[in-house]
Write a protein that holds these residues in place. Structure first.
Motif, PDB file in Angstrom:
ATOM      1  N   LEU A   1     -36.674  48.401 -19.903  1.00  0.00           N
ATOM      2  CA  LEU A   1     -35.420  47.982 -19.275  1.00  0.00           C
ATOM      3  C   LEU A   1     -34.418  47.522 -20.330  1.00  0.00           C
ATOM      4  O   LEU A   1     -33.222  47.795 -20.220  1.00  0.00           O
ATOM      5  CB  LEU A   1     -35.684  46.865 -18.270  1.00  0.00           C
ATOM      6  N   ALA A   2     -34.896  46.820 -21.356  1.00  0.00           N
ATOM      7  CA  ALA A   2     -34.012  46.354 -22.426  1.00  0.00           C
ATOM      8  C   ALA A   2     -33.418  47.534 -23.189  1.00  0.00           C
ATOM      9  O   ALA A   2     -32.229  47.528 -23.545  1.00  0.00           O
ATOM     10  CB  ALA A   2     -34.780  45.439 -23.374  1.00  0.00           C
ATOM     11  N   ILE A   3     -34.228  48.558 -23.418  1.00  0.00           N
ATOM     12  CA  ILE A   3     -33.746  49.743 -24.128  1.00  0.00           C
ATOM     13  C   ILE A   3     -32.687  50.462 -23.302  1.00  0.00           C
ATOM     14  O   ILE A   3     -31.649  50.895 -23.815  1.00  0.00           O
ATOM     15  CB  ILE A   3     -34.923  50.694 -24.438  1.00  0.00           C
ATOM     16  N   ILE A   4     -32.943  50.587 -21.982  1.00  0.00           N
ATOM     17  CA  ILE A   4     -31.999  51.277 -21.098  1.00  0.00           C
ATOM     18  C   ILE A   4     -30.649  50.570 -21.102  1.00  0.00           C
ATOM     19  O   ILE A   4     -29.599  51.185 -21.311  1.00  0.00           O
ATOM     20  CB  ILE A   4     -32.567  51.343 -19.666  1.00  0.00           C
ATOM     21  N   LEU A   5     -30.672  49.272 -20.866  1.00  0.00           N
ATOM     22  CA  LEU A   5     -29.423  48.514 -20.797  1.00  0.00           C
ATOM     23  C   LEU A   5     -28.767  48.418 -22.163  1.00  0.00           C
ATOM     24  O   LEU A   5     -27.536  48.499 -22.279  1.00  0.00           O
ATOM     25  CB  LEU A   5     -29.692  47.124 -20.233  1.00  0.00           C
ATOM     26  N   GLY A   6     -29.576  48.238 -23.204  1.00  0.00           N
ATOM     27  CA  GLY A   6     -29.030  48.135 -24.556  1.00  0.00           C
ATOM     28  C   GLY A   6     -28.350  49.423 -24.990  1.00  0.00           C
ATOM     29  O   GLY A   6     -27.275  49.393 -25.602  1.00  0.00           O
ATOM     30  N   THR A   7     -28.961  50.562 -24.676  1.00  0.00           N
ATOM     31  CA  THR A   7     -28.376  51.856 -25.020  1.00  0.00           C
ATOM     32  C   THR A   7     -27.054  52.063 -24.293  1.00  0.00           C
ATOM     33  O   THR A   7     -26.062  52.506 -24.881  1.00  0.00           O
ATOM     34  CB  THR A   7     -29.345  52.989 -24.646  1.00  0.00           C
ATOM     35  N   PHE A   8     -27.044  51.727 -23.010  1.00  0.00           N
ATOM     36  CA  PHE A   8     -25.830  51.876 -22.207  1.00  0.00           C
ATOM     37  C   PHE A   8     -24.707  50.996 -22.756  1.00  0.00           C
ATOM     38  O   PHE A   8     -23.575  51.448 -22.946  1.00  0.00           O
ATOM     39  CB  PHE A   8     -26.147  51.501 -20.755  1.00  0.00           C
ATOM     40  N   GLY A   9     -25.020  49.726 -23.033  1.00  0.00           N
ATOM     41  CA  GLY A   9     -24.005  48.806 -23.549  1.00  0.00           C
ATOM     42  C   GLY A   9     -23.513  49.196 -24.928  1.00  0.00           C
ATOM     43  O   GLY A   9     -22.303  49.178 -25.199  1.00  0.00           O
ATOM     44  N   ALA A  10     -24.440  49.561 -25.815  1.00  0.00           N
ATOM     45  CA  ALA A  10     -24.055  49.921 -27.180  1.00  0.00           C
ATOM     46  C   ALA A  10     -23.188  51.170 -27.206  1.00  0.00           C
ATOM     47  O   ALA A  10     -22.322  51.320 -28.085  1.00  0.00           O
ATOM     48  CB  ALA A  10     -25.310  50.134 -28.033  1.00  0.00           C
ATOM     49  N   SER A  11     -23.392  52.064 -26.251  1.00  0.00           N
ATOM     50  CA  SER A  11     -22.612  53.304 -26.219  1.00  0.00           C
ATOM     51  C   SER A  11     -21.198  53.084 -25.709  1.00  0.00           C
ATOM     52  O   SER A  11     -20.226  53.584 -26.291  1.00  0.00           O
ATOM     53  CB  SER A  11     -23.321  54.348 -25.334  1.00  0.00           C
ATOM     54  N   TRP A  12     -21.066  52.332 -24.632  1.00  0.00           N
ATOM     55  CA  TRP A  12     -19.790  52.245 -23.942  1.00  0.00           C
ATOM     56  C   TRP A  12     -18.965  50.996 -24.240  1.00  0.00           C
ATOM     57  O   TRP A  12     -17.734  51.037 -24.159  1.00  0.00           O
ATOM     58  CB  TRP A  12     -20.015  52.326 -22.430  1.00  0.00           C
ATOM     59  N   LEU A  13     -19.615  49.879 -24.549  1.00  0.00           N
ATOM     60  CA  LEU A  13     -18.862  48.635 -24.739  1.00  0.00           C
ATOM     61  C   LEU A  13     -17.792  48.727 -25.833  1.00  0.00           C
ATOM     62  O   LEU A  13     -16.661  48.261 -25.618  1.00  0.00           O
ATOM     63  CB  LEU A  13     -19.820  47.476 -25.028  1.00  0.00           C
ATOM     64  N   PRO A  14     -18.091  49.283 -27.026  1.00  0.00           N
ATOM     65  CA  PRO A  14     -17.042  49.345 -28.060  1.00  0.00           C
ATOM     66  C   PRO A  14     -15.788  50.080 -27.593  1.00  0.00           C
ATOM     67  O   PRO A  14     -14.668  49.613 -27.821  1.00  0.00           O
ATOM     68  CB  PRO A  14     -17.734  50.091 -29.216  1.00  0.00           C
ATOM     69  N   PHE A  15     -15.971  51.208 -26.916  1.00  0.00           N
ATOM     70  CA  PHE A  15     -14.816  51.977 -26.459  1.00  0.00           C
ATOM     71  C   PHE A  15     -14.069  51.244 -25.356  1.00  0.00           C
ATOM     72  O   PHE A  15     -12.834  51.211 -25.339  1.00  0.00           O
ATOM     73  CB  PHE A  15     -15.273  53.351 -25.972  1.00  0.00           C
ATOM     74  N   ALA A  16     -14.807  50.640 -24.413  1.00  0.00           N
ATOM     75  CA  ALA A  16     -14.164  49.917 -23.305  1.00  0.00           C
ATOM     76  C   ALA A  16     -13.361  48.728 -23.828  1.00  0.00           C
ATOM     77  O   ALA A  16     -12.247  48.462 -23.368  1.00  0.00           O
ATOM     78  CB  ALA A  16     -15.224  49.446 -22.304  1.00  0.00           C
ATOM     79  N   ILE A  17     -13.919  48.018 -24.789  1.00  0.00           N
ATOM     80  CA  ILE A  17     -13.209  46.867 -25.364  1.00  0.00           C
ATOM     81  C   ILE A  17     -11.978  47.324 -26.142  1.00  0.00           C
ATOM     82  O   ILE A  17     -10.891  46.734 -26.020  1.00  0.00           O
ATOM     83  CB  ILE A  17     -14.155  46.056 -26.271  1.00  0.00           C
ATOM     84  N   TYR A  18     -12.122  48.403 -26.922  1.00  0.00           N
ATOM     85  CA  TYR A  18     -10.992  48.880 -27.722  1.00  0.00           C
ATOM     86  C   TYR A  18      -9.861  49.379 -26.831  1.00  0.00           C
ATOM     87  O   TYR A  18      -8.676  49.243 -27.180  1.00  0.00           O
ATOM     88  CB  TYR A  18     -11.450  49.987 -28.667  1.00  0.00           C
ATOM     89  N   CYS A  19     -10.205  49.963 -25.677  1.00  0.00           N
ATOM     90  CA  CYS A  19      -9.165  50.430 -24.751  1.00  0.00           C
ATOM     91  C   CYS A  19      -8.300  49.273 -24.265  1.00  0.00           C
ATOM     92  O   CYS A  19      -7.113  49.453 -23.976  1.00  0.00           O
ATOM     93  CB  CYS A  19      -9.803  51.136 -23.555  1.00  0.00           C
ATOM     94  N   VAL A  20      -8.877  48.075 -24.192  1.00  0.00           N
ATOM     95  CA  VAL A  20      -8.144  46.908 -23.704  1.00  0.00           C
ATOM     96  C   VAL A  20      -7.345  46.244 -24.818  1.00  0.00           C
ATOM     97  O   VAL A  20      -6.185  45.868 -24.629  1.00  0.00           O
ATOM     98  CB  VAL A  20      -9.110  45.894 -23.067  1.00  0.00           C
ATOM     99  N   VAL A  21      -7.956  46.101 -25.993  1.00  0.00           N
ATOM    100  CA  VAL A  21      -7.322  45.342 -27.081  1.00  0.00           C
ATOM    101  C   VAL A  21      -6.579  46.231 -28.069  1.00  0.00           C
ATOM    102  O   VAL A  21      -5.768  45.732 -28.857  1.00  0.00           O
ATOM    103  CB  VAL A  21      -8.367  44.501 -27.836  1.00  0.00           C
ATOM    104  N   GLY A  22      -6.826  47.543 -28.045  1.00  0.00           N
ATOM    105  CA  GLY A  22      -6.215  48.429 -29.024  1.00  0.00           C
ATOM    106  C   GLY A  22      -4.744  48.691 -28.744  1.00  0.00           C
ATOM    107  O   GLY A  22      -4.267  48.559 -27.619  1.00  0.00           O
ATOM    108  N   ASP A  23      -4.035  49.078 -29.777  1.00  0.00           N
ATOM    109  CA  ASP A  23      -2.618  49.411 -29.673  1.00  0.00           C
ATOM    110  C   ASP A  23      -2.444  50.892 -29.992  1.00  0.00           C
ATOM    111  O   ASP A  23      -3.092  51.414 -30.907  1.00  0.00           O
ATOM    112  CB  ASP A  23      -1.806  48.567 -30.665  1.00  0.00           C
ATOM    113  N   PRO A  24      -1.584  51.594 -29.245  1.00  0.00           N
ATOM    114  CA  PRO A  24      -1.410  53.032 -29.485  1.00  0.00           C
ATOM    115  C   PRO A  24      -0.909  53.377 -30.881  1.00  0.00           C
ATOM    116  O   PRO A  24      -1.026  54.527 -31.309  1.00  0.00           O
ATOM    117  CB  PRO A  24      -0.396  53.454 -28.413  1.00  0.00           C
ATOM    118  N   ASP A  25      -0.347  52.395 -31.596  1.00  0.00           N
ATOM    119  CA  ASP A  25       0.130  52.658 -32.953  1.00  0.00           C
ATOM    120  C   ASP A  25      -0.977  52.539 -33.995  1.00  0.00           C
ATOM    121  O   ASP A  25      -0.757  52.838 -35.172  1.00  0.00           O
ATOM    122  CB  ASP A  25       1.265  51.696 -33.306  1.00  0.00           C
ATOM    123  N   TYR A  26      -2.163  52.084 -33.574  1.00  0.00           N
ATOM    124  CA  TYR A  26      -3.289  52.013 -34.506  1.00  0.00           C
ATOM    125  C   TYR A  26      -3.709  53.429 -34.902  1.00  0.00           C
ATOM    126  O   TYR A  26      -3.525  54.384 -34.139  1.00  0.00           O
ATOM    127  CB  TYR A  26      -4.479  51.299 -33.872  1.00  0.00           C
TER     128      TYR A  26
END
Length: 322
Positions: free
Chosen positions: A241-266
């Motif tokens: 279960l830890a591997i399943i959730l960890g894989t899911f979070g590690a894959s998507w969290l960086p992109f989801a967070i960057y979509c919120v905090v990132g600027d289009p000029d970056y």
């Protein structure tokens, strides 16, 4: 979610930064961006892996149970996402059209949204198979599975239609997000939806761990001691279960967070660097949810070898083991 991939040529933006952006100019020869090549390769691998899973589930009458229907939904969503990444590459460098680009963007949004939503549906199914073990195999469960499927694909289709129906920044660059042509409000909605799904999955997996540990303790009490096999089984279940959730979070969290905090000029390299790992989740899903299952392994023997090797031992698994 990883979207503006779709037919979004790599072009210099204001301030010298490069960004994922729809072509609004006449077609012109474009140097191939290595990041786009990696996304296309990733899409090819995703499509091939999940096409096999879909073929196996469709080919095998024994894999028509609710849990495999959900696995098939996940594989179908990931298969479409892989095809979307391939089409994105083709339309980006061969056919440049705003209409086609928006359609590809919507296709990718819907596909990845369906993939993430299918993961949530599988998690709910796992929880129900443990929490309501005695009534799991009933018409009520079948109705619940069908409801989750309709909700999963219905919501995903609606999210995919939003850019096509006008929620894009083609005519107003000031509202663009780091994933053009999606607007900031659009990617914020998608990211918020992901965070909600991730929190729900985290909660359900914690509850599943509690149930697994409680079952192991009850078995130990019945046998008056906790055997090594019970401890190993419990530890393995929690680790899975830890591997399943960890894989899911590690894959998507960086992109989801960057979509919120990132600027289009970056620089667009930041978008690519967070988007590429997100696609890997669709590459890993069939390994976690399909190829590890022994019923699917048995069907693969039948499908690819033409006969079942009876000397190979297979153990039937419960829905929570998928």
């Amino acid at each position: 979610l990883n979207d503006s991939l779709a037919a979004v040529p790599w072009m210099p933006a204001r301030g010298g930064n490069a960004s994922l952006e729809l072509a609004s100019r006449p077609p012109a020869p474009a140097a191939i961006n290595p990041w786009d090549v990696m996304l296309c390769v990733s899409g090819t691998a995703i499509a091939c892996e999940n096409a096999i899973v879909v073929a196996i589930i469709c080919y095998s009458p024994t894999l028509r149970t609710p849990m495999f229907v959900l696995v098939g939904s996940l594989a179908t969503a990931d298969l479409l996402a892989g095809l979307g990444l391939i089409l994105n590459f083709v339309f980006q460098y061969v056919i440049r059209s705003e209409t086609v680009s928006l359609l590809t963007v919507g296709f990718l949004v819907a596909s990845f949204a369906a993939s993430v939503s299918s993961l949530l549906a599988i998690t709910v199914d796992r929880y129900l198979s443990l929490y309501n073990a005695l009534t799991y195999y009933s018409e009520r469960t079948v109705l619940c599975i069908h409801t989750m499927l309709v909700g999963t694909w219905g919501v995903s289709l609606c999210l995919g239609l939003l850019p096509v129906l006008g929620w894009n920044c083609l005519h107003d660059r000031s509202v663009c997000s780091v994933v053009r042509p999606l607007t900031k409000s659009n990617v914020t909605l998608l990211s918020a939806s992901f965070f909600l799904i991730f929190i729900i999955m985290l909660h359900l997996y914690i509850e599943i761990c509690k149930i697994v540990c409680r079952h192991a303790h009850q078995i130990a009490l019945q046998q008056h001691f906790l055997t090594a096999s019970h401890y190993v089984a419990t530890k393995k279940g929690v680790s899975t279960l830890a591997i399943i959730l960890g894989t899911f979070g590690a894959s998507w969290l960086p992109f989801a967070i960057y979509c919120v905090v990132g600027d289009p000029d970056y620089p667009s390299v930041y978008t690519y660097a967070t988007l590429l790992p997100a696609t890997y989740n669709s590459m890993i899903n069939p390994i976690i949810y399909a190829y590890r299952n022994q019923e699917i392994q048995r069907s693969m023997w039948v499908l690819f070898c033409g006969c079942f090797q009876s000397k190979v031992s297979f153990r039937s698994r419960s829905p929570s083991d998928v």
